[in-house]
Design an enzyme around this catalytic site. Structure first.
Site, mmCIF file in Angstrom:
data_model
loop_
_atom_site.group_PDB
_atom_site.id
_atom_site.type_symbol
_atom_site.label_atom_id
_atom_site.label_comp_id
_atom_site.label_asym_id
_atom_site.label_seq_id
_atom_site.Cartn_x
_atom_site.Cartn_y
_atom_site.Cartn_z
ATOM 1 N N LYS A 79 0.857 -1.192 0.000
ATOM 2 C CA LYS A 79 0.000 0.000 0.000
ATOM 3 C C LYS A 79 0.884 1.229 0.000
ATOM 4 O O LYS A 79 1.952 1.246 0.603
ATOM 5 C CB LYS A 79 -0.819 0.013 1.282
ATOM 6 N N GLY A 80 0.404 2.288 -0.586
ATOM 7 C CA GLY A 80 1.079 3.561 -0.423
ATOM 8 C C GLY A 80 2.271 3.765 -1.320
ATOM 9 O O GLY A 80 3.407 3.510 -0.934
ATOM 10 N N GLY A 116 7.813 -7.172 -6.902
ATOM 11 C CA GLY A 116 7.212 -7.414 -8.214
ATOM 12 C C GLY A 116 7.405 -6.197 -9.112
ATOM 13 O O GLY A 116 8.128 -5.256 -8.755
ATOM 14 N N SER A 119 6.634 -2.697 -7.418
ATOM 15 C CA SER A 119 7.667 -2.252 -6.470
ATOM 16 C C SER A 119 8.926 -1.837 -7.209
ATOM 17 O O SER A 119 9.580 -0.851 -6.856
ATOM 18 C CB SER A 119 8.032 -3.380 -5.502
ATOM 19 N N ILE A 141 3.577 -14.061 -6.974
ATOM 20 C CA ILE A 141 2.851 -15.310 -7.247
ATOM 21 C C ILE A 141 2.209 -15.240 -8.639
ATOM 22 O O ILE A 141 1.912 -16.253 -9.226
ATOM 23 C CB ILE A 141 1.789 -15.630 -6.176
ATOM 24 N N ASP A 142 2.015 -14.030 -9.156
ATOM 25 C CA ASP A 142 1.337 -13.883 -10.451
ATOM 26 C C ASP A 142 2.231 -14.317 -11.627
ATOM 27 O O ASP A 142 1.738 -14.570 -12.717
ATOM 28 C CB ASP A 142 0.895 -12.423 -10.663
ATOM 29 N N ARG A 186 -3.964 -11.864 -10.294
ATOM 30 C CA ARG A 186 -4.264 -10.549 -10.868
ATOM 31 C C ARG A 186 -4.658 -10.692 -12.334
ATOM 32 O O ARG A 186 -5.468 -11.559 -12.625
ATOM 33 C CB ARG A 186 -3.071 -9.615 -10.693
ATOM 34 N N GLU A 237 -8.984 -14.939 -10.683
ATOM 35 C CA GLU A 237 -9.751 -13.853 -10.056
ATOM 36 C C GLU A 237 -10.112 -12.699 -11.007
ATOM 37 O O GLU A 237 -11.103 -12.010 -10.793
ATOM 38 C CB GLU A 237 -8.994 -13.301 -8.845
ATOM 39 N N GLN A 286 -2.436 -18.920 -0.794
ATOM 40 C CA GLN A 286 -1.482 -19.071 -1.900
ATOM 41 C C GLN A 286 -0.208 -18.275 -1.644
ATOM 42 O O GLN A 286 0.836 -18.537 -2.216
ATOM 43 C CB GLN A 286 -2.116 -18.582 -3.221
HETATM 44 O O1 F6P Z 1 -0.021 -9.579 -6.833
HETATM 45 C C1 F6P Z 1 -0.141 -10.585 -5.885
HETATM 46 C C2 F6P Z 1 -1.554 -10.721 -5.384
HETATM 47 O O2 F6P Z 1 -1.602 -11.806 -4.480
HETATM 48 C C3 F6P Z 1 -2.604 -10.882 -6.462
HETATM 49 O O3 F6P Z 1 -2.602 -12.177 -7.028
HETATM 50 C C4 F6P Z 1 -3.839 -10.475 -5.721
HETATM 51 O O4 F6P Z 1 -4.823 -9.962 -6.582
HETATM 52 C C5 F6P Z 1 -3.348 -9.370 -4.813
HETATM 53 O O5 F6P Z 1 -1.958 -9.550 -4.682
HETATM 54 C C6 F6P Z 1 -3.986 -9.334 -3.449
HETATM 55 O O6 F6P Z 1 -3.464 -8.262 -2.727
HETATM 56 P P1 F6P Z 1 -3.790 -7.942 -1.217
HETATM 57 O O7 F6P Z 1 -2.712 -8.593 -0.404
HETATM 58 O O8 F6P Z 1 -3.739 -6.463 -1.148
HETATM 59 O O9 F6P Z 1 -5.128 -8.504 -0.890
#
Ligand code: F6P
Length: 362
Positions: A79-80, A116, A119, A141-142, A186, A237, A286
């Site tokens: 965040k941020g 990622g 960042s 993870i994406d 994502r 998702e 995950q």
């Molecule tokens: O980018 C990694 C990820 O786990 C995505 O697959 C997912 O949409 C998102 O981050 C979830 O983020 P948060 O931790 O903010 O819920």
């Protein structure tokens, strides 16, 4: 001569393998180069603190379970954006100078960032503006950083999703149901496609390929003709509704995040057929699961190479896995080369030849 001093921070969403990467960085830096190694806490937020929130790493820290543990013991934040940092009064402030000051206050000979593409983009900009010496290790993870074949965390997420399918198969068969598994990733369908193949899914829906509810129904009907009354459906998702609308879940903090497409698919199938559906949304398991062997190995190899880059004063580089070895590329390449699933990918053909429904005109 004074020891060289390096920093490490983990940034963005956590995942399996981050602790293994920090451990490997420490071992290489200490044992080969006698560097002093500092773990910065909570990503760039730690650099904003005065004094910087950092811990000096030592062998004892890594003596136990850390290699095996998911998440990051340094802490992280996704965040941020520091260039547009949310303040308590609901406004935004530019915090980049504080981070740059924090970095320089540590007198580092280099900073390894594990993050990622988001960042990396932020840290590259900070590094340029603040003359920071950085080297990046890709994690997500994406698995959407195209400059590397694998990013830390991906294999663990695929493994968790595959195990979920293994567990869902038996209950699906017992009750003759369609079990829908919603996975993260994502805008990229890598987790869904990989886990779907490994876990014997009958339907895999990914954001890159258009599907139709009727197409899924046809697939389930053809299975019924073979006297198979249960099925496994994996959905990423970011898959949209049939009408193209994104499915978002509104959280209590007012933020909207991807989530809920599994419920939509279930509702549509139950409206139009007599199939009984149940939905499992896998979510952050995950990310938090213990890293697989392959993620621990990848993270360890990346860590060693990243320290060597710092020792050679080769900055603004990202380590990458290509052709069975670690190489380095400009960080810009890591940011620029987004990779989602493409029709020509071998795994798309693999899924199709396993009779998996991916969409109508694939
Ligand atoms: O980018 C990694 C990820 O786990 C995505 O697959 C997912 O949409 C998102 O981050 C979830 O983020 P948060 O931790 O903010 O819920």
């Amino acid at each position: 001569m004074k020891n060289k001093k390096i920093g490490i921070l983990t940034s963005g969403g956590d995942c399996g393998g981050l602790n293994a990467a920090v451990r490997s960085i420490f071992y290489r830096a200490k044992n080969k180069y006698n560097m002093d190694v500092f773990g910065i806490q909570d990503g760039t937020a730690g650099l904003m603190k005065k004094p910087v929130a950092a811990i000096r790493l030592n062998h004892k820290i890594f003596g136990g379970y850390l290699l095996r543990q998911g998440g990051t013991f340094l802490g992280s934040t996704n965040k941020g954006n520091p260039f547009k940092f949310p303040t308590t009064d609901g406004k935004f402030a530019d915090k980049s100078k504080e981070i740059i000051e924090g970095y320089h206050s540590m007198n580092l000979d280099g900073l390894i960032i594990i993050g990622g593409d988001g960042s990396m983009q932020i840290l590259k900009k900070l590094a340029k503006e603040g003359n920071m010496k950085i080297v990046a290790i890709p994690k997500t993870i994406d698995n959407d950083v195209g400059a590397t074949e694998s990013s830390i965390g991906f294999h663990t997420a695929v493994d968790v999703a595959t195990q979920a399918l293994d567990n869902l198969q038996s209950t699906a068969a017992s009750h003759r149901r369609s079990m829908i598994l919603e996975v993260m990733g994502r805008d990229a369908g890598h987790i869904a496609l990989n886990a779907g193949i490994a876990g014997g899914a009958d339907v895999i829906l990914i954001p890159e390929i258009n599907y139709s509810i009727m197409g899924i129904i046809k697939k389930l009907n053809s299975m019924k003709k073979q006297d198979i009354q249960h099925s496994l459906i994996v959905v990423a998702e970011a898959v949209k509704k049939e009408n193209g609308a994104r499915v978002l879940h509104k959280y209590i903090d007012g933020e909207q995040r991807l989530g809920g497409i599994g419920d939509y698919i279930a509702k549509e199938l139950m409206k139009k057929t007599d199939v009984e559906c149940r939905v499992t949304t896998l979510g952050h398991v995950q990310r938090g699961a213990p890293p697989t062997a392959s993620d621990r190995i990848l993270a360890s190899a990346f860590g060693v190479y990243a320290v060597d880059l710092i020792n050679q004063k080769k900055f603004d580089r990202m380590v990458a896995w290509r052709d069975r070895r670690v190489v380095d590329v400009p960080i810009e390449e890591g940011i620029r080369t987004y990779k989602n699933v493409e029709r020509k990918d071998s795994l798309v053909e693999t899924a199709l030849s396993l009779d998996i429904y991916l969409g109508d005109n694939v």
